[in-house]
Write a protein that holds these residues in place. Structure first.
Motif, mmCIF file in Angstrom:
data_model
loop_
_atom_site.group_PDB
_atom_site.id
_atom_site.type_symbol
_atom_site.label_atom_id
_atom_site.label_comp_id
_atom_site.label_asym_id
_atom_site.label_seq_id
_atom_site.Cartn_x
_atom_site.Cartn_y
_atom_site.Cartn_z
ATOM 1 N N LEU A 1 5.970 6.471 -0.440
ATOM 2 C CA LEU A 1 6.073 5.934 0.921
ATOM 3 C C LEU A 1 5.217 4.682 1.061
ATOM 4 O O LEU A 1 4.167 4.562 0.443
ATOM 5 C CB LEU A 1 5.616 6.991 1.933
ATOM 6 C CG LEU A 1 6.442 8.287 1.925
ATOM 7 C CD1 LEU A 1 5.763 9.363 2.778
ATOM 8 C CD2 LEU A 1 7.857 8.039 2.417
ATOM 9 N N ALA B 1 0.891 -1.163 0.000
ATOM 10 C CA ALA B 1 0.000 0.000 0.000
ATOM 11 C C ALA B 1 0.925 1.208 0.000
ATOM 12 O O ALA B 1 1.763 1.362 0.880
ATOM 13 C CB ALA B 1 -0.897 -0.010 1.225
ATOM 14 N N GLU B 2 0.789 2.040 -1.011
ATOM 15 C CA GLU B 2 1.712 3.160 -1.152
ATOM 16 C C GLU B 2 0.980 4.486 -1.170
ATOM 17 O O GLU B 2 -0.193 4.577 -1.534
ATOM 18 C CB GLU B 2 2.518 3.014 -2.445
ATOM 19 C CG GLU B 2 3.515 1.890 -2.377
ATOM 20 C CD GLU B 2 4.439 1.874 -3.579
ATOM 21 O OE1 GLU B 2 5.586 1.450 -3.422
ATOM 22 O OE2 GLU B 2 3.988 2.293 -4.676
ATOM 23 N N ILE B 3 1.737 5.503 -0.829
ATOM 24 C CA ILE B 3 1.195 6.842 -0.745
ATOM 25 C C ILE B 3 2.306 7.762 -1.247
ATOM 26 O O ILE B 3 3.479 7.456 -1.076
ATOM 27 C CB ILE B 3 0.841 7.088 0.737
ATOM 28 C CG1 ILE B 3 -0.186 8.164 0.907
ATOM 29 C CG2 ILE B 3 2.026 7.403 1.562
ATOM 30 C CD1 ILE B 3 -0.682 8.160 2.347
ATOM 31 N N ILE B 4 1.913 8.837 -1.898
ATOM 32 C CA ILE B 4 2.963 9.710 -2.436
ATOM 33 C C ILE B 4 2.907 11.076 -1.759
ATOM 34 O O ILE B 4 1.835 11.702 -1.694
ATOM 35 C CB ILE B 4 2.822 9.824 -3.971
ATOM 36 C CG1 ILE B 4 3.166 8.462 -4.591
ATOM 37 C CG2 ILE B 4 3.746 10.907 -4.539
ATOM 38 C CD1 ILE B 4 2.905 8.349 -6.062
ATOM 39 N N TYR B 5 4.044 11.492 -1.201
ATOM 40 C CA TYR B 5 4.139 12.819 -0.577
ATOM 41 C C TYR B 5 5.252 13.604 -1.256
ATOM 42 O O TYR B 5 6.404 13.211 -1.211
ATOM 43 C CB TYR B 5 4.421 12.714 0.919
ATOM 44 C CG TYR B 5 4.570 14.086 1.571
ATOM 45 C CD1 TYR B 5 3.482 14.955 1.637
ATOM 46 C CD2 TYR B 5 5.789 14.513 2.084
ATOM 47 C CE1 TYR B 5 3.610 16.216 2.202
ATOM 48 C CE2 TYR B 5 5.926 15.771 2.656
ATOM 49 C CZ TYR B 5 4.827 16.620 2.710
ATOM 50 O OH TYR B 5 4.964 17.876 3.258
#
Lengths: 292, 292
Positions: free
Chosen positions: A55, A46-50
């Motif tokens: 991340l 599970a990824e998230i972009i900042y």
């Protein structure tokens, strides 16, 4: 669900009390990071972009926990941390896409120390629930047994030989007490037995009555060369674990044992719920659309 | 950092003890969902995609909490939940991209009930830390004062008139006791005073010595038409909040008051840390690359 949440409340209070009494330092969860637990079964990241940085969402607090213990004076740490796991397998009745894990790690502990710590914790939690949640247990039709210690210990290779790949479920359905299964070939960070290569100093705790896995953990690898070699053998890219490797290379990574257990699975067992969804307020089920 | 984590451990234990003593039901965090708190200041959504479904990462447990209380018999609930907020403002010394929040909600409570509940909690936590963490506080050079109750209460509109937009910081630097600021125009779910439209039955708790906001909360809107009208006024799209609106439309949403306070901010105040980063093991700072 009110009775289930009352039992959850009593169980969590017993956990916090036990940890405090044992001098375990309470740390906060980690949700996103440059790395996460590779796990040993297939789970999509599970990824998230900042700000362009990719991340990972936490699958467990490994391998953060040995890093924390290497930096603190504490003898042991714990957290109650949400984990997100995009499981590929569906319809198991015991997996959620998102769950809370009590994650514990002890400095300079051998697997026997950790296992004893957990057995005492289980007895303490089960006793508190049985004593203080009589009404709720009755309402749910659950007859809860406080297990006797020490728990039985089985070796995974022997169980596999005897029962095949589905050994955990089969043995879980056989008895009425919690038991350990030791010696699993899995994540790079679980310590290989230096006296018996190909064997591993790790453990799973399993609920009886077919409820399956409760906790997973092990002694940890802490030597630089050994971690690198284990990563290579497991096909894990070392790049994201730079922080861990740097501390290990300086000889500053402390030997630890630890493990984590899912809160919803514990509540499911305590309440005798048919499915894990019955032990969560906003259950997210692998393969299904998220409704809330 | 060891002293800081010891103080955190003592504070969290006092929080759990207080909640248990008051009969508050302990629920688990929510990490991803079809909706999250819109907040009243500009924060980018952290999103994650599961099987093509776009999910939000939690910014707070609003508006889940009133939904939970509407479904359970419990008089009150709490959780210790990680929140992810991609803050646009940087360099504040008191924001993290990821932090843990103690989120509480009480059924049929007025703002005075909730404020008193929190004042007692604060006194209980501060007293425990002051009593049991003498060595750690000394090591950190922190002279901690247990505040006297009731805390002072200021009205936001009056503070704005007197001190301008930076009122919170100015008043926080003036005194040595925690204080409340009431009546904030903000999220759709904070209740408007039916007797004085344009005024709001909500509150912020603020630390003294310039440490700023501790807790934010309020009485909640629970009537369908009023929620819809407040959403319209705030420019909030009702679509993601379908579950909340359906329960409200059926007249099943219970009146509640609640609020949340950041664990790291409390630990920062208790330890007297210059920056919020000094109160977190893996701090993630708005605008900066995430290192671990």
């Amino acid at each position: 669900m009110s009775a289930v949440m009352q039992i959850q409340t009593r169980a969590l209070k017993a956990i916090h009390d036990y940890m405090f009494e044992k001098g375990v330092t309470h740390i906060m969860p980690v949700i996103m990071s440059t790395f996460t637990d590779p796990l040993s079964h297939k789970v999509d990241d599970a990824e998230i972009i900042y700000k362009g940085q990719r991340l990972k969402i936490t699958k467990s607090l490994m391998p953060f926990k040995p890093l924390v213990l290497s930096a603190l004076e504490s003898a042991a740490i714990y957290t109650v941390s949400p984990c997100v796991r995009f499981e590929k397998e569906t319809g198991t009745k015991r997996h959620l896409l998102e769950f809370s894990q009590v994650d514990i790690e002890m400095k300079d502990a051998k697997k026997e120390d950790f296992m004893q710590f957990i057995e005492e914790l289980i007895v303490s939690v089960f006793s508190a629930v049985k004593k203080d949640c009589k009404k709720e247990l009755e309402q749910l039709g659950r007859s809860l047994r406080v297990p006797e210690t020490p728990f039985k210990v089985f070796k995974k290779p022997e169980l596999v030989e005897k029962y095949g790949a589905d050994f955990e479920t089969i043995v879980s359905r056989m008895g009425s007490g919690l038991f350990w299964i030791i010696d699993h070939k899995r994540e790079f960070y679980d310590k290989e037995d230096p006296g018996k290569l190909g064997s591993y100093l790790n453990y799973d705790l399993v609920y009886p009555e077919g409820f399956g896995e409760a906790l997973s953990g092990g002694e940890r690898e802490y030597e630089y060369e050994q971690i690198l070699s284990r990563m290579k053998r497991s096909g894990v890219d070392p790049a994201p674990y730079r922080a861990l490797l740097e501390v290990a290379k300086e000889g500053m990574l402390v030997p630890t044992s630890g493990g984590g257990f899912g809160v919803e699975r514990m509540v499911r067992y305590l309440t005798g719920a048919e499915r894990i969804e019955d032990a969560a307020l906003f259950p997210k089920i692998p393969g299904q659309e998220v409704l809330i």
